[in-house]
Design an enzyme around this catalytic site. Sequence first.
Site, PDB file in Angstrom:
ATOM      1  N   LYS A 162      17.388  55.412 -30.841  1.00 21.92           N
ATOM      2  CA  LYS A 162      16.715  55.036 -30.005  1.00 21.92           C
ATOM      3  C   LYS A 162      16.677  53.373 -29.775  1.00 21.92           C
ATOM      4  CE  LYS A 162      11.909  54.328 -30.034  1.00 21.92           C
ATOM      5  NZ  LYS A 162      10.434  55.033 -30.159  1.00 21.92           N
ATOM      6  N   ARG A 216      14.372  50.494 -28.129  1.00 21.55           N
ATOM      7  CA  ARG A 216      13.028  50.177 -27.244  1.00 21.55           C
ATOM      8  C   ARG A 216      13.420  48.871 -26.528  1.00 21.55           C
ATOM      9  NH1 ARG A 216       8.373  51.777 -26.027  1.00 21.55           N
ATOM     10  NH2 ARG A 216       7.968  53.471 -27.675  1.00 21.55           N
TER      11      ARG A 216
HETATM   12  C1  R5P Z   1       6.999  55.065 -32.227  1.00 19.34           C
HETATM   13  O1  R5P Z   1       7.647  54.935 -33.384  1.00 19.34           O
HETATM   14  C2  R5P Z   1       6.181  56.368 -32.457  1.00 19.34           C
HETATM   15  O2  R5P Z   1       6.626  57.561 -33.190  1.00 19.34           O
HETATM   16  C3  R5P Z   1       6.440  57.245 -30.982  1.00 19.34           C
HETATM   17  O3  R5P Z   1       7.677  57.491 -30.877  1.00 19.34           O
HETATM   18  C4  R5P Z   1       6.023  56.283 -29.908  1.00 19.34           C
HETATM   19  O4  R5P Z   1       5.034  55.630 -30.193  1.00 19.34           O
HETATM   20  C5  R5P Z   1       5.774  56.906 -28.380  1.00 19.34           C
HETATM   21  O5  R5P Z   1       5.442  55.840 -27.902  1.00 19.34           O
HETATM   22  P1  R5P Z   1       6.048  56.174 -26.167  1.00 19.34           P
HETATM   23  O6  R5P Z   1       5.307  57.620 -25.659  1.00 19.34           O
HETATM   24  O7  R5P Z   1       5.248  55.073 -25.330  1.00 19.34           O
HETATM   25  O8  R5P Z   1       7.666  56.075 -25.916  1.00 19.34           O
END
Ligand code: R5P
Length: 321
Positions: A210, A212
């Site tokens: 992924k 972000r």
């Molecule tokens: C990030 O590294 C966490 O493990 C989660 O994947 C993340 O915080 C999930 O956040 P959201 O639901 O906003 O994508």
Amino acid sequence: MASLEGVADQQSQTGSNVVVLRGSAHPQLAESLAEALGASLGRSRCERFPDGEIQVDVDPHSVDGRDVLLVQPTSAPASDHLLELLLLADACRRAGARSISAVIPYFGYARQDRRKRLGEPLAVRVVAQLLSAARFERIVSVDLHSDVTEAVLDVPMEKVSAVPLLARALAERGARWARCAVIVAPDLGAVKLAREYSRLLSLPTAVVHKVRTSGTDVTPELVAGDVRGRRPIIIDDMISTGGTILSASRAVQREGCEGEVVVAATHAVLVPGALERLREGGVRELLVTDTLAPPPADTWTTVVPVAPLLADAVRRIYRTR
Ligand code: R5P
């Protein structure tokens, strides 16, 4: 912040010296933990002054000479819940508590565990320093986001994992999934967790890489692992906006996953709009725990209680001290 009505002290069923106190973040969990331990519930009150300052007090008779367990996930509003916890700890110390431990099932700010660029703070360390200053005897937490939290905290931790509970809940649906499912890590950070689910459920693992792009948006790049024709079970430590899960769900479906998407995560942070986002994104079943005040259980959402897990951890603390 909700104000807490005091309830009459219950007699400890075990004769133990432990008393459980509720912060305002998740009073129901404190009550379930007290029940699971057969311990008494102390009286505490958390309110606000008209200018917004937090004011707490504890019944000194509840805590004097006792081993106090303060139950407070540092969920939203994280800063208020954190400060409330620190104030409760100070109140207990001044009222003569023999020891004070904190049960922080969801540890807010744990995701801010590294600086991506110059100019950012190391937020989890700042939070850890505040908690260290409160001189807790132990801190109990569930499925920490990373090992950094423990490393920066100057308080011994009792770390517990809700993964076996969630895996068992998934296995109970096994007749529908047996042999045709795949555990999906929605990002590289979730690989270790995914392997644990895979081991417990004897299922293969796939990983979505992924990227972000903002606080709410996530772009999947590639999927590693064989997902074609398999039912995806996407796992994570927490769901906040739902962006990570949504992006992984689209990625594995593009790669030929079949069947409805199931999601399991320990911490149901679920900011407003997250549940709708997941539903609209094709998630057909959601399994979470109650480490923080959970969404209402319904035909779509299963909430797995963590009080028995926390009770085991607390018993370990008092057995080994
Ligand atoms: C990030 O590294 C966490 O493990 C989660 O994947 C993340 O915080 C999930 O956040 P959201 O639901 O906003 O994508």
